[in-house]
Structure formats: structure tokens, C-alpha cells
Motif scaffolding. Structure first.
Motif: not given
Length: 153
Positions: A131-144
Motif C-alpha cells: 500500500i505504501i509503495n503504491k502511494i509513494s510510487g516506489r514500485t513503479k520507479k523500481l520497475l521502470n
């Protein structure tokens, strides 16, 4: 004895008679021997050696025998690598694990929020990292970042 230490369980063999004895906790042993007999002293931790019985030895009230230290010196050591032996061939694991890069490990632990995570509320738990990673966008940044590495190399 070895230096100033008393040695227990030394095997003392009279080579001429074929009889043997062992030293007790005080280093004392009983062995029948006559002049010209040879006593063999053996212990796992010390070098094996022999002593010939002489008149001079028999004149002493107490016989103190110094057991020499064991020295195992190797001239050469050769190490062979066995490439066919690994955790899979030994049966520790079923298949060889895939080695992930640092960013791949981060992405895996970061997780991605999915609506199915809400079902965990029924069990009384809720994973916060996704949930925190979705809100902060961390998962998307790592994936990119990982996708960018794959296309740049």
C-alpha cells in the motif's frame, strides 16, 4: 609427560614380550621389562617413539619419560574443485535458485498493491508495504529502472 603435563592413556608396549599397559590419570603405568627390552609409547596426540631399557634407566627411582609433540607438516596441498557437486546434486534444494539483482530483490520485497490484499483484512492482517509503495510510487520507479536497465544493455 609432555613438557610439564602428565599424559593419560598412553599405550606402552613391550615389543619383546608383546605385552602392553596404559598410563593412568597420574601418568603411571606397570610393565614387565628386562634390560635390552624395548618399550613403545603411543598416543593419538603425540608422536610414537620407543625407548630401550638400560641399567641407567633401572637405577632411577622414578622414570620420567618425555613424549615428543606430534608434527604433521605437509609439503604440498592440492585442492580439487568438483563443479558437479552443488546444493541441487546433494538434494538440499530441488532446483537451482535464480540469482536476482539488487533492484530485482527490492522490487520483489516492495510488492505491488492488488485488491486481493484487502482479503487479508478478514484474517486480521494487512500488508502495509504494498500500500505504501503504491502511494509513494516506489514500485513503479523500481520497475521502470529495471526495464530501463534491460533495454540499455
Amino acid at each position: 609427560m609432555n613438557k610439564d603435563s602428565i599424559i593419560q592413556d598412553v599405550t606402552v608396549i613391550n615389543k619383546n614380550l608383546g605385552k602392553f599397559s596404559r598410563t593412568n590419570s597420574n601418568g603411571i603405568f606397570n610393565a614387565r621389562a628386562t634390560i635390552e627390552d624395548t618399550l613403545l609409547f603411543s598416543h593419538l596426540s603425540f608422536s610414537t617413539f620407543s625407548k630401550k631399557i638400560t641399567y641407567k634407566l633401572l637405577e632411577q627411582d622414578t622414570l620420567r619419560i618425555q613424549v615428543p609433540d606430534m608434527s604433521n607438516r605437509l609439503k604440498e596441498i592440492q585442492v580439487n574443485a568438483y563443479s558437479n557437486i552443488n546444493e541441487v546434486s546433494l538434494g538440499i534444494i530441488d532446483e537451482k535458485p535464480i540469482r536476482l539483482s539488487k533492484n530485482q530483490r527490492r522490487l520483489k520485497t516492495a510488492g505491488d498493491f492488488k485488491p486481493i490484499h484487502l482479503l487479508a483484512l478478514l484474517g486480521g492482517t494487512l500488508p502495509l508495504d504494498p500500500i505504501i509503495n503504491k502511494i509513494s510510487g516506489r514500485t513503479k520507479k523500481l520497475l521502470n529502472f529495471i526495464i530501463g536497465l534491460k533495454f540499455s544493455s
